[in-house]
Design a protein around this motif. Sequence first.
Motif, short mmCIF file in Angstrom:
data_model
loop_
_atom_site.label_atom_id
_atom_site.label_comp_id
_atom_site.label_asym_id
_atom_site.label_seq_id
_atom_site.Cartn_x
_atom_site.Cartn_y
_atom_site.Cartn_z
N MET A 1 0.76 -1.29 0.05
CA MET A 1 -0.11 -0.13 0.00
C MET A 1 0.99 1.13 0.00
O MET A 1 0.48 2.25 -0.51
CB MET A 1 -1.06 -0.08 1.27
CG MET A 1 -2.28 -0.62 1.15
SD MET A 1 -2.99 -0.57 -0.73
CE MET A 1 -4.02 0.94 -0.33
N ILE B 1 -11.19 0.55 -3.96
CA ILE B 1 -9.93 -0.08 -4.45
C ILE B 1 -10.94 -1.62 -4.65
O ILE B 1 -11.55 -2.19 -4.00
CB ILE B 1 -9.24 -0.81 -3.52
CG1 ILE B 1 -8.30 0.62 -3.31
CG2 ILE B 1 -8.05 -1.80 -3.72
CD1 ILE B 1 -7.26 0.65 -2.12
N SER C 1 -0.30 -4.12 -10.25
CA SER C 1 -1.26 -3.02 -10.55
C SER C 1 -2.30 -2.95 -9.49
O SER C 1 -2.45 -3.95 -8.45
CB SER C 1 -2.09 -3.53 -11.72
OG SER C 1 -2.80 -4.41 -11.52
N ILE C 2 -2.86 -1.74 -9.55
CA ILE C 2 -4.06 -1.63 -8.47
C ILE C 2 -5.52 -1.26 -9.42
O ILE C 2 -5.11 -0.58 -10.55
CB ILE C 2 -3.88 -0.70 -7.61
CG1 ILE C 2 -5.05 -0.60 -6.52
CG2 ILE C 2 -3.61 0.74 -7.99
CD1 ILE C 2 -4.59 0.13 -5.13
N TRP D 1 1.47 2.79 -3.28
CA TRP D 1 0.02 3.54 -3.76
C TRP D 1 -0.09 4.91 -2.95
O TRP D 1 -0.54 5.81 -3.55
CB TRP D 1 -0.94 2.81 -3.90
CG TRP D 1 -0.93 1.62 -4.69
CD1 TRP D 1 -0.62 0.16 -4.07
CD2 TRP D 1 -0.56 1.37 -6.02
NE1 TRP D 1 -0.26 -0.85 -5.12
CE2 TRP D 1 -0.26 -0.12 -6.41
CE3 TRP D 1 -0.66 2.32 -7.07
CZ2 TRP D 1 -0.16 -0.34 -7.65
CZ3 TRP D 1 -0.45 1.97 -8.27
CH2 TRP D 1 0.03 0.55 -8.58
N GLU E 1 -9.16 -4.11 -6.89
CA GLU E 1 -8.26 -5.16 -6.97
C GLU E 1 -6.78 -4.55 -6.79
O GLU E 1 -6.54 -3.58 -7.13
CB GLU E 1 -8.17 -5.69 -8.46
CG GLU E 1 -8.98 -7.22 -8.52
CD GLU E 1 -8.64 -7.57 -10.25
OE1 GLU E 1 -9.75 -7.08 -10.89
OE2 GLU E 1 -7.55 -8.03 -10.40
N LEU E 2 -6.11 -5.45 -5.82
CA LEU E 2 -4.79 -5.08 -5.57
C LEU E 2 -3.80 -6.15 -5.94
O LEU E 2 -4.11 -7.26 -5.38
CB LEU E 2 -4.83 -4.83 -4.04
CG LEU E 2 -3.49 -4.15 -3.34
CD1 LEU E 2 -2.82 -2.91 -4.49
CD2 LEU E 2 -3.61 -3.84 -1.95
N ASN E 3 -3.06 -6.08 -6.65
CA ASN E 3 -2.30 -7.13 -7.36
C ASN E 3 -0.65 -6.61 -7.14
O ASN E 3 -0.42 -5.32 -6.82
CB ASN E 3 -2.37 -7.44 -8.90
CG ASN E 3 -3.70 -8.12 -9.12
OD1 ASN E 3 -4.14 -8.74 -8.32
ND2 ASN E 3 -4.55 -7.18 -10.00
N ASP E 4 0.10 -7.48 -7.25
CA ASP E 4 1.69 -7.19 -7.47
C ASP E 4 2.10 -6.07 -8.26
O ASP E 4 2.58 -5.07 -8.14
CB ASP E 4 2.61 -8.53 -7.57
CG ASP E 4 2.51 -9.40 -6.40
OD1 ASP E 4 1.98 -9.00 -5.21
OD2 ASP E 4 2.85 -10.58 -6.52
N ARG F 1 1.88 -0.59 -11.49
CA ARG F 1 2.85 -0.37 -10.43
C ARG F 1 4.17 0.51 -11.25
O ARG F 1 4.47 1.21 -10.40
CB ARG F 1 3.42 -1.73 -9.79
CG ARG F 1 4.03 -1.32 -8.74
CD ARG F 1 4.65 -2.58 -7.88
NE ARG F 1 5.49 -1.99 -6.83
CZ ARG F 1 4.96 -1.63 -5.84
NH1 ARG F 1 3.81 -1.93 -5.31
NH2 ARG F 1 5.82 -1.51 -4.79
#
Length: 269
Positions: A1, A21, A28-29, A4, A23-26, A59
């Motif tokens: 986090m 939010i 991208s968000i 971001w 989706e939170l991926n390695d 990211r």
Amino acid sequence: MQHWDSLGLEGFLSVHPGIRIAELNDDSIALSGRYHLRAQLAGSQLVDKMYQLRVIIPRAYPEKLPQVIDEGRYIPRSQEYHTYTDGSFCLGSEFRIKFILQNNHSLTAFFENIVDRFLYAVTHRIEFGIFPYGELAHGEQGLADDYGEMFGISGKLAVLRALRALGRRKRESNKLTCPCGCGLRLGLCDYRFTLADFRKTARRRWFRQHLKESFKPLEKPKKKSRSTGSTGKKTDSLQLLITPSLSCHPAYHLIGSDHRYSIFLLYSK
Ligand SMILES: [Zn+2]
């Protein structure tokens, strides 16, 4: 986090309570939800509208740019509205967007300077029939016009010269013909200072690649005079093959030079 938040995510979400939010991926968000825009450009109509948007931020942003999608299907998914069939927006040339964001690429800056302007322009087109700032041509011509305006020069030849110079080290580029039309070498013209500003926006390699991938080399005058008629036709069909993805944005057309621009935004939430 933390990553971001360094882009001002928390602040952005608190100003736009309809956005969450998703989706939170390695790498991208994804943000999704209701996005309210209330804006007016002097001399144009007020736009007061709620959208349903999804925004995917890589990211690697700002090196890689976010994708913004109209999930509410308000905007027709066609070239005419600068929207792809998957609902994502053609936000403008990568170079223009990076240039706009080079001093501040917070999420708020991205929305205010890129997304809001797009939504305003396209909504204005839907509701009132016209794009308030005009629009760029698609493909190569649009890019040449867009860059010409940014670089303060005009014509494809000048733009190609500028991109070529930006793709080389300063010392080498000084030996090239100046894009401004003065007829001198770049190193002898003050235009080199204007051009040097754009070296901050992208790396030399990016300019070299972009020049190769997005522009056809200029035809030599000999060829042109030999078969004028058929060459014209050929150019048209070739231009249609070029994807519109890089240049078709309706909102940036006058961003750099339009003074009315400064009183563009009333409110957005
Ligand atoms: Zn010059």
